[in-house]
Structure formats: structure tokens, C-alpha cells
Write an enzyme that holds these catalytic residues in place. Sequence first.
Site, PDB file in Angstrom:
ATOM      1  N   GLY A  54       0.797  -1.137  -0.112  1.00 21.74           N
ATOM      2  CA  GLY A  54      -0.036  -0.005   0.042  1.00 21.74           C
ATOM      3  C   GLY A  54       1.028   1.075  -0.057  1.00 21.74           C
ATOM      4  O   GLY A  54       1.842   1.493   0.492  1.00 21.74           O
ATOM      5  N   GLY A  56       1.476   5.338   1.142  1.00 19.78           N
ATOM      6  CA  GLY A  56       1.317   5.907   2.605  1.00 19.78           C
ATOM      7  C   GLY A  56       2.631   5.617   3.306  1.00 19.78           C
ATOM      8  O   GLY A  56       2.472   6.119   4.606  1.00 19.78           O
ATOM      9  N   HIS A  57       3.538   4.874   2.873  1.00 19.84           N
ATOM     10  CA  HIS A  57       4.757   4.427   3.756  1.00 19.84           C
ATOM     11  C   HIS A  57       5.940   4.920   3.215  1.00 19.84           C
ATOM     12  O   HIS A  57       6.954   4.338   3.308  1.00 19.84           O
ATOM     13  CB  HIS A  57       4.832   2.820   3.661  1.00 19.84           C
ATOM     14  CG  HIS A  57       3.575   2.124   4.217  1.00 19.84           C
ATOM     15  ND1 HIS A  57       3.131   2.658   5.622  1.00 19.84           N
ATOM     16  CD2 HIS A  57       2.743   1.448   3.629  1.00 19.84           C
ATOM     17  CE1 HIS A  57       1.993   1.702   5.541  1.00 19.84           C
ATOM     18  NE2 HIS A  57       1.583   0.964   4.589  1.00 19.84           N
ATOM     19  N   ASP A 110      -1.384  -8.371   0.776  1.00 18.77           N
ATOM     20  CA  ASP A 110      -0.079  -8.298  -0.132  1.00 18.77           C
ATOM     21  C   ASP A 110       0.440  -9.884  -0.396  1.00 18.77           C
ATOM     22  O   ASP A 110       0.736 -10.229  -1.506  1.00 18.77           O
ATOM     23  CB  ASP A 110       1.023  -7.617   0.754  1.00 18.77           C
ATOM     24  CG  ASP A 110       0.953  -6.083   0.656  1.00 18.77           C
ATOM     25  OD1 ASP A 110      -0.115  -5.682   0.185  1.00 18.77           O
ATOM     26  OD2 ASP A 110       1.615  -5.489   1.543  1.00 18.77           O
ATOM     27  N   HIS A 219      -0.312   0.896   9.747  1.00 19.79           N
ATOM     28  CA  HIS A 219      -1.405   1.430   9.031  1.00 19.79           C
ATOM     29  C   HIS A 219      -2.290   2.099  10.322  1.00 19.79           C
ATOM     30  O   HIS A 219      -3.648   2.259   9.867  1.00 19.79           O
ATOM     31  CB  HIS A 219      -2.401   0.139   8.650  1.00 19.79           C
ATOM     32  CG  HIS A 219      -1.417  -0.434   7.584  1.00 19.79           C
ATOM     33  ND1 HIS A 219      -0.916  -1.750   7.680  1.00 19.79           N
ATOM     34  CD2 HIS A 219      -1.181  -0.400   6.350  1.00 19.79           C
ATOM     35  CE1 HIS A 219      -0.224  -2.038   6.780  1.00 19.79           C
ATOM     36  NE2 HIS A 219      -0.321  -1.128   5.694  1.00 19.79           N
TER      37      HIS A 219
END
Lengths: 333, 333
Positions: A54, A56-57, A110, A219
Site C-alpha cells: 500500500g 502511504g509508507h 499483499d 496502518h
Amino acid sequence: MKKLINAPEHVVAEALEGMAFAHADLIRVNRDPDFIARADAPVRGKVALVSGGGSGHEPMHGGFVGRGMLDAACPGAVFTSPTPDQMLEATKAVDGGVGVLHIVKNYTGDVLNFEMAADLAREEGIDVHAVVIDDDVAVKDSLYTAGRRGVGATVLAEKICGGMAEAGAPVDHVVDLCRAVNGAARSMGLALTPCTVPHAGKPSFDLAEDEMEFGIGIHGEPGRRRMKLEPADRIAEMLMEPILEDLPFRRGDDILLFVNGMGGTPLIELYVVYRAAEAIAAKHGLAVSCRLVGSYMTSLDMAGVSITALRLDDTMRKGWDAPVITPALRWGG
Amino acid sequence: MKKLINAPEHVVAEALEGMAFAHADLIRVNRDPDFIARADAPVRGKVALVSGGGSGHEPMHGGFVGRGMLDAACPGAVFTSPTPDQMLEATKAVDGGVGVLHIVKNYTGDVLNFEMAADLAREEGIDVHAVVIDDDVAVKDSLYTAGRRGVGATVLAEKICGGMAEAGAPVDHVVDLCRAVNGAARSMGLALTPCTVPHAGKPSFDLAEDEMEFGIGIHGEPGRRRMKLEPADRIAEMLMEPILEDLPFRRGDDILLFVNGMGGTPLIELYVVYRAAEAIAAKHGLAVSCRLVGSYMTSLDMAGVSITALRLDDTMRKGWDAPVITPALRWGG
């Protein structure tokens, strides 16, 4: 929600375009399906490394694409797994003919999607291997995971295996090395504030002004417990102790120590934590020979920190020290 | 106040100790007076570059000490000028016998103290020069400044002049180059949130959930005006337009474009802004040939962004591209 964005649905695509502008010498960005590949991919005769997850990291994983680290990274929507077709196309684009390693963080989406992509790539004749990273000692299962979550060890595995792949290691060695790094690394994190997912528009949880969330995931998923804010030295102890006990690390071990910011934490605070973490390592008789301090695996705007310790062997140290030229990590090149 | 610290009065010293642990291969940290010097200083026969300023802007300046950039950096207390004795001792420690350049951000305390230190160093026979950086187009005077504030151009001047000094440029050339960089660079910043100085324990100002402060300084001092939050593309325009008008930049100019995070802004948002900024540059007929995206000159935990544009000439481009090996900037080495 205060963010430097245009619209939640465009954040990932626009950030990818920004990366393509900013790092055209190192990477190229493919759209539909979305992936980032090193500019000179495929490198014939080199084991290719593919990761993803995802968004955002950042800088993980796209910022780690380049010489000596990843060949490709697949960004999903924010905190959402990329799709198998992204992973498949990335794998095909960077396959150098001698095997591809998928480095997969242990989150359910994932893992499933990378498995599907690997099956499809194998049908096309590509020799795909996968290693799942699960280094987080905080929780056994979580909202996003069966088993431990994959966190800071991912950065270390990508660097170390990327360095050895660049130096010509065959695929079986790179796969074994990745498993060894995962097996010898432990991590734990903590949040001072929640993060705000653009689509949600509000913080992922609430924390009082004097509280922190201990054992947080990347998250904003819950950790071990919520507790009163502590001084940095005590926080470092609370993170280091379960890490050191879990492997366990032993006196005389040579380690890599990684203090990671969660996105909203300034560097001055990370150095305060690093100071404490290295002192604790020394107190336990550990020799710190490799170090990383910075915000490399983040959770959007979350304020917080994670610590990762990796027991090094000679091959890992060689892979770590090897030249790397990526947007986010660069040395020796 | 939520910070990863032990006590406000120990933040700077403990962060310095953390830096010393983390980067022992590149820098050494001197205490009483506090300064960071490159590990191999003094480098005989090389022009030495010294900078410094209040802490809270990390990685600036200590993270820029190393081969190809600064020889020494003097950290003051948070948002407080370092003292003349820090600057004097740093100057003496890194003087290589062929001149020292002080790169000084235009804040009243910094300018006065660096002047005093330069006088004292000259009395000891060191050939000290100083260049004051004042690239912020946001305001004419401020709480901390007579004249324009020194912001993003400082990072560029330190890299470019450091690269040329490392390559053997004589002191007059390095001084002229530093003035040229300052003269050809313009910056503007904006905050989505205030920052919290550890000693103060509360935010430096208040901003409503739908407001931003336009033209902010790096100490949370007021900007041009407070206004409603805008999308990232519009924010980039609002920052780029006064920058491009002020020099002015002209069609065909070759520029370095630097998008800087203020400490609490995640990288994914910086790339969204970078995308817009480079598109605006292109629309104005500017060729962007050098780029920097990241949090290099911060204001503690402030969320926000600044943009700096520098009109490049061949020497500046050469200085920028030259190898650099520091904690925060590293390439080509």
C-alpha cells in the site's frame, strides 16, 4: 484534514508523477498498471528484486528502486495492497533471466496478491521466488495480518539482498539471504499521534494529549496497549527490550540498528531516540556496526518511531555496505 | 506537547550525541562549545565552510557536514543563534590554512554572532569571509530579521560551494560563488500547522482546521497572511509565482528546483507538490536540470512546505553535481 494534496483519489498517481519528475535519472514510472522500475531495467543476468504494498509508507518502496536495491516497486492505493497485475507486469519488466525475488510484507492482501502474481509469472516462464517479511514483535495477529506484521526488516532485506544481487549473487543465495535477514531481525513501533488516510479524512484513532499507542502497526492499526507518554529514553527501552528478548540477541552479537520515523516525527527526535537505543544495545553487550536513522517506512503523517535490530553476519554486512543509488538511500556509488 | 524527548533542556545535546553515534564515520561532535566537524578536519589546503544556527531545523546544518559540503556546523539552542565562541572554535578546528567561509542565514542573532566570531578568528590569523543568505521573498522584515530571511538557498549554497571547495577552488571563488547562489535563488514557504518549541510546550501559533499560513518563516514566525487551505496545485502556484517574479526568472533559464518539507509533512505530499512545481516551471519556459525533494530545512514538527528555485550557471551545476558524503545528502562519492 490538512494535507498537501489535490484530491484523495489522485494522491498516489500525482505522487508517482512527482517521483518520475524528481528522479528521472534513477527510475521510470509505469502507469496502468502502476509500478516503478529502475531506469536501466531489465538488467540481464542479474537477479531482480520486486516489492510493493500500500502507499502511504514513503519512501518505501518506490524510493528504494535503483542500482543496488529494488528493481521494481508496486504501489497500491493508500494502505491497500497493489493488485496481482501490477506485480506481474513489474516482474516481467525487470526480469533479467536469472530469477526474480518478491519481497512481501506479511499483510494478508499483499501475500495473496503476490502469490497470484508469482503463479502467473511462472506460467510465463519466469523463475519467481518469494520471501515474506514478518519481523514485528508487537502482536501475533492483527487487523491486517495472520501472524506477525512485516515492518522495518523490509527496508534492511531490500538493501542487503539488493546489494548482493547487484554483485552477482545467484537467485538461491539471494532468497536464502532474504530469509536469513528476516529471521535475524526484530522490530517494534510506537505512535504519538494517529495518521489520517486521505479518503477517510479523519484520524484513524484518537489518542489523548498525554497518551501513546505502544506496538503500533504501520496502518494505524492498534498495538499492544495505550499508555501514558514516557520520556524518550524510557520509550527506547520499551521498544528495545521485547526486540532483544525475542530473537534473542546475545552478548557479542554484531547488529544493525535502525531507528525509523513514522512520517510526522522530526529528525531531531529520531536522533534523541537513536542515542538511547545504541546505549541500550551497548549495555546488553551488542556491537552496533551498521546504523540507519530516518523516516524510511512511514504511516502518512503519524508521529512516532520504530526500532529494528538485525543480527548481522558477514554476507549481510557486505550487502548492507554495498553501493546503493536510489531516491531514498544512496551511498558508495 | 507530544515529543520523543527526555527534557526540553537536553534535546539539543542528546540529539548531538545521537548524531555522533549514528555517523561516526563522517563527523565528530565537539562539546563545550558545541559544534559538528567533518571527521577528517582540518583538510589542509582546502577552503573550509562553516555554518550554523538555531537547532530545530534538522538535518540543517549538522546533517550537511562531511566531504563535499560543510566542514563544521554550530548548533544553537532550539531556534536560538549559536554563540560566537562556538563559531570561533569551529572555525579554528576546520581551518585548512587557505581561508574559511561562514555561510550565515539572515537572522539578527546569527549575523551578529558570526561577525564577532569572524573578527576573533581574524585576530588569530585566519582568513575568514562571510556570506549572508537572504532568499525568502515572503517578507521584507520579520520578528527575527532585518531584511529578508535566509531559508532554502542555504542548503543549495552549502552544497554547491562545498562541492567546489572540495574540488580545490580558492577562497575568493568560493565566496563569489556563494554570493552568486544567494543572488540567483528565491524561496517561499507555507505552513499547515504550527510547530511546538520544546521549552514553550505549546504550539507557536494557532491555525484553524481549514487554514494555512502563507509566507511562513522557519521559526513559526508569521508569514504574509493567513488564508483558507487550498489544493496542492494551487499552493504550488501561490509559492512559485512570487518566486519567479522576484528574481525575475526568464524563459530559457536553467534552474534547480527544491521542494522542502517543514518536518511534519510526509514525503508522499512533497512529491505531489513537486509534480505541480515542476509543471509550473515548465509552463514558464524554465528548464529544470537539478532537483531536490525532501525535508532538509525543517521547523521541528511543523507541517508545511517551501519551494526554492535557483537559476543555475555552469559552475553552480558543477558544484551541485559534485560528490557529497554527509549524513543527509550523499551522492557520487
